[in-house]
Each structure stands twice: as C-alpha cells, then as structure tokens.
Design an enzyme around this catalytic site. Structure first.
Site, PDB file in Angstrom:
ATOM      1  N   HIS A   1     -33.606  25.237 -23.854  1.00 49.37           N
ATOM      2  CA  HIS A   1     -33.823  26.584 -24.390  1.00 49.37           C
ATOM      3  C   HIS A   1     -32.866  26.752 -25.576  1.00 49.37           C
ATOM      4  CE1 HIS A   1     -33.362  31.015 -24.396  1.00 49.37           C
ATOM      5  NE2 HIS A   1     -34.489  31.077 -23.713  1.00 49.37           N
TER       6      HIS A   1
ATOM      7  N   ASP B   1     -27.261  24.211 -17.333  1.00 43.97           N
ATOM      8  CA  ASP B   1     -27.882  25.503 -17.602  1.00 43.97           C
ATOM      9  C   ASP B   1     -28.849  25.771 -16.445  1.00 43.97           C
ATOM     10  OD1 ASP B   1     -29.446  27.603 -18.348  1.00 43.97           O
ATOM     11  OD2 ASP B   1     -30.158  26.735 -20.237  1.00 43.97           O
TER      12      ASP B   1
ATOM     13  N   GLN C   1     -33.037  28.863 -15.124  1.00 41.46           N
ATOM     14  CA  GLN C   1     -34.363  28.851 -14.483  1.00 41.46           C
ATOM     15  C   GLN C   1     -34.292  28.387 -13.037  1.00 41.46           C
ATOM     16  OE1 GLN C   1     -37.312  29.935 -15.462  1.00 41.46           O
ATOM     17  NE2 GLN C   1     -36.550  30.599 -17.442  1.00 41.46           N
TER      18      GLN C   1
ATOM     19  N   LYS D   1     -32.657  36.844 -14.072  1.00 35.10           N
ATOM     20  CA  LYS D   1     -33.690  35.869 -13.685  1.00 35.10           C
ATOM     21  C   LYS D   1     -33.601  35.558 -12.200  1.00 35.10           C
ATOM     22  CE  LYS D   1     -33.745  33.569 -18.177  1.00 35.10           C
ATOM     23  NZ  LYS D   1     -34.978  34.007 -18.804  1.00 35.10           N
TER      24      LYS D   1
ATOM     25  N   CYS E   1     -38.654  30.303 -26.754  1.00 32.74           N
ATOM     26  CA  CYS E   1     -37.270  30.041 -27.203  1.00 32.74           C
ATOM     27  C   CYS E   1     -36.909  28.571 -27.010  1.00 32.74           C
ATOM     28  CB  CYS E   1     -36.265  30.917 -26.474  1.00 32.74           C
ATOM     29  SG  CYS E   1     -36.508  32.654 -26.768  1.00 32.74           S
TER      30      CYS E   1
HETATM   31  C1  LIG Z   1     -33.439  27.505 -19.409  1.00 32.57           C
HETATM   32  C2  LIG Z   1     -32.903  28.771 -19.999  1.00 32.57           C
HETATM   33  N1  LIG Z   1     -31.646  28.805 -20.447  1.00 32.57           N
HETATM   34  C3  LIG Z   1     -31.099  29.906 -20.975  1.00 32.57           C
HETATM   35  C4  LIG Z   1     -31.817  31.068 -21.076  1.00 32.57           C
HETATM   36  C5  LIG Z   1     -31.184  32.279 -21.679  1.00 32.57           C
HETATM   37  O1  LIG Z   1     -31.057  33.295 -20.734  1.00 32.57           O
HETATM   38  P1  LIG Z   1     -30.566  34.758 -21.171  1.00 32.57           P
HETATM   39  O2  LIG Z   1     -31.473  35.201 -22.272  1.00 32.57           O
HETATM   40  O3  LIG Z   1     -30.713  35.564 -19.929  1.00 32.57           O
HETATM   41  O4  LIG Z   1     -29.154  34.636 -21.602  1.00 32.57           O
HETATM   42  C6  LIG Z   1     -33.146  31.097 -20.632  1.00 32.57           C
HETATM   43  C7  LIG Z   1     -33.970  32.310 -20.758  1.00 32.57           C
HETATM   44  O5  LIG Z   1     -35.176  32.282 -20.710  1.00 32.57           O
HETATM   45  C8  LIG Z   1     -33.701  29.925 -20.063  1.00 32.57           C
HETATM   46  O6  LIG Z   1     -34.948  29.888 -19.616  1.00 32.57           O
END
Ligand SMILES: Cc1ncc(COP(=O)(O)O)c(C=O)c1O
Length: 406
Positions: free
Chosen positions: A121, A197, A200, A223, A361
C-alpha cells in the site's frame, strides 16, 4: 458464526442505501463499529473525560488509568508482554511514517538501503521511498509476479547494507497472505529488522508478535472495528529505543531549556501532544469484542465467505479474479471485460452494495498486474452467504446493463 446475532451489534448494517438493505463489502477500507465500541467511547466522555498524564485531579487519573489499560489490552491482543512496547498513533500510515522518519532515515545514507515489496500500500511504500530519497540512500522494491512475491530476489537483496525490510501481512489488492515467517527468517539470517504492515491482517485472527518475531508491527484501529484516527506501532524494546522522536511537544519531554530538550521514555517520547485517548480506549474495546466472538472463529468465517465469493465471481463470464496462486483472505479484486470498475461500483451502489473501485492506494502493484483500476470486495465476519448471493445477482444484472449501454 451466529451472524444474525452479531449483526444486531452493528447499527449501520440495518441501514438502507438506495432503498435496498445495505450490503457492506468495503471492509478492507474500513470496518463498521459495534455498539459496544461506540458506547465505550461515549461512556468515556460522559464519565471519565480529562486529559491524560497532565493532572493530579480525579478525572485526569481515571482517564490516564483507562488509557494505560487500553495499552495493556492492545499489548495482550498482539501477544506482547510489556505495554510500554505499544505506541499509540493515528493509524498504520502514521506508524509507518514514524518508523521511516525516526528509525530508517537516520540510518540511511549513500550505500544503505531500505527494502519493501511491490505488494505494498502507498502507506508502506512512499514513507520509505521518501526517507531514502532525503537521506541519499536506496529504495529497493522486490517484484511480484501475479500474486507471488519473488522470494529469490528478496534473498539476494537482503544484505549488510539493508537498514530495514518492511512488508505487508496481507495485500489490500489481491488479498494474498504473505509467507511472513519465511520472510522474517530470511531477514533475521542477515541480522535485518523487519516491520510488518498488519493493517489488513488484524481482524483475521490477529497477529502474534512473539510467534512472528518481527521487530515492528503497524496497524490501524478503523480496520478492526475501532474508531478512525487510532492506530498502533509495536516494537521490540531494543528497537523502540532507537527511534528518534520526529514530532515534538507536550507529554514527550523530560527537561526543556533554552539550549536543548531531553526526552521522556518510550512510549511517551513517541506520542507528542494530547493522544486520542478516548479513541484508543474504544479501540481496546474493539479488541475485547473480537476476543469474545473468538479470533479463530472470525478468521474461519471470513475465509469461508472469501472462498465462496471468489468461486462465485470466477464462474461469471468475462470476470477475471486477480491472483489465486497464493492463499488469500477477505479481499477479492476483479476486472470485468468491457466494463470500467468505477461504473460497476456505481451501479452496484444502486443495489445497496458498497464495493471499492480504483487503484486501492497501491499503484505499483496495479501497474505490474496491468490495471489502472480494479473492483474490490472485502467481506467481514458480519457478512452473510445471502449477501454474497445477492451480490452475484446484482453483478450479473449490472454487467449486462453496462455492456448494453457502453
Ligand atoms: C495494507 C495497508 N497498509 C496501510 C494502510 C493505511 O491505513 P490507514 O489509512 O488507516 O493509515 C492500508 C489502508 O487501506 C492498507 O490496506
């Protein structure tokens, strides 16, 4: 999984959209919040609200105790022994930026590198890319073929010059579950710290940092049934001490004078300013809610739904499901011949169905897969088989309608 009972906890799931019962399949973007979490948040403001770490009065102490209890619950949720290893942030993005600027940047320089994968992401891509750029270091991206990460290339790239490897647990585009144990072992064999990370991954059975043995773990509250604007960065003690504060202000200092400032201890030195304490407390309530239902039960039901969804979509004429070589959970992205994902998502919305269209994203992996945009469905444990069947019918109708028009 008694979804009928569980759904009663989620007021929004009784809403109608375009005169149809809402079918919410955009949980990869944000999950819905159970009544218990909302009530916890409201209750804090009704009965305990005061700034934390600031006052000696009763409410301030109550608020501080509740906030620290939330830190403890969070630590237990991810299998960590010491709540001081939990930094509250505003989300996964904030956690990863803190790490990129406070840990990687000071270590990066000519010849040094940071490694990520093409699955990432933007939140686990751009902060490292920019840190490397600012420091004159190298930003290395391990390629993906289809939904398979090139592990041979990863092995080659991990060397003495590598400052950190940051990798997603589950791709938000393909739903691919990455072989984290293998990846982390590879990095550790070269003495390289790993950031996971877990944005998800948290609601599909959680993550256990002891079993994973990762140095850092980042995730978002919204999430995993918690409020937006909450998140966590976990770190091993010896690594957290190495992060340089990048945000300065109240609550994080020891002594301030004209010439310089000394900082407090971890985690407080990395939480400048008034934290989102009511949000963090509600996030801990979300973790307790998931614990009560059972993390394994949640993961198993979500897997069943994902498999059924994937099979249904694969059976449709002109629909390509992205990935499929690797195990996946709770994300199914598709491309439909002759139909733009944006149009399809708009028509599905008319059926009350919330699905995501766009680049999610994650432009690098979309580009690699050969798409500019995809349509993504991401079920959660409060979704039902019946909703998947309604989606299937709505897809057939919508695609036929759009093909006729376009
Ligand atoms: C794999 C992953 N990492 C990071 C993020 C970023 O999360 P946030 O926008 O809640 O900071 C997302 C958001 O969709 C994601 O799917």
């Amino acid at each position: 999984m008694n979804t009928e009972e569980i759904r009663k906890d989620f007021p929004i799931l009784s809403e109608t959209v375009n005169h149809r019962p809402l079918i919410y399949l955009d949980n990869g973007a944000t999950t819905q919040m159970p009544r218990q979490v909302m009530e916890c948040w409201t209750s804090h403001y009704c009965h305990q609200n005061a700034n934390v770490h600031r006052g000696i009065h009763y409410l301030s102490e109550q608020s501080t105790l509740a906030h620290e209890a939330a830190r403890q619950t969070t630590a237990e949720f991810i299998g960590c022994d010491d709540s001081r290893q939990i930094i509250f942030t505003s989300g996964a993005t904030d956690s990863l930026n803190l790490l990129a600027s406070g840990y990687a940047f000071p270590r990066l320089g000519p010849g040094k590198k940071v490694v990520v994968t093409e699955f990432e992401h933007h939140s686990n891509y751009v902060p490292w890319q920019q840190a490397a750029k600012r420091a004159g270091g190298t930003f290395t991206v391990i390629p993906v073929e289809g939904d398979v990460l090139d592990l041979e290339r990863l092995k080659k790239e991990l060397d003495e010059q590598t400052v950190i490897l940051s990798v997603t647990a589950i791709s938000n585009v393909t739903g691919t579950i990455l072989p984290l144990q293998q990846i982390i072992s590879m990095a550790h064999a070269k003495g390289i710290p790993v950031c996971v990370d877990a944005a998800q991954a948290m609601r599909h059975g959680g993550m256990n940092v002891k079993e994973l043995d990762c140095e850092f773990l980042a995730f978002s509250g919204h999430k995993m049934l918690g409020p937006s604007g909450t998140g966590v960065l976990y770190g091993k003690k010896e690594y957290l001490k190495e992060i340089q504060p990048v945000r300065f202000g109240g609550g994080m200092v020891d002594i301030v004078d004209l010439k310089d400032t000394t900082f407090g201890e971890v985690p407080y030195c990395l939480e400048a300013g008034t934290p989102n304490y009511a949000g963090d407390i509600a996030l801990a309530e979300a973790m307790q809610y998931m614990n009560k239902i059972g993390l394994e039960e949640i993961a198993a039901w979500e897997k069943e739904l994902t498999d059924e969804l994937e099979e249904t979509l694969r059976g449709m004429e002109g629909v390509t499901v992205i990935g499929g070589k690797q195990p996946k959970n709770s994300v199914v992205s598709v491309s439909v011949d002759g139909v733009h994902p944006y149009d399809l998502a708009s028509v599905l919305d008319k059926f009350g169905i919330a699905a995501r269209s766009g680049n999610h994203c994650a432009q690098p992996v979309l580009r690699k897969l050969g798409y500019e945009s995809l349509l993504r469905f991401s079920p959660a444990f409060y979704n039902t088989r019946e909703e998947i069947h309604i989606l299937a019918q709505a897809m057939e109708k919508s695609v036929a309608m759009l093909r006729k028009w376009c």
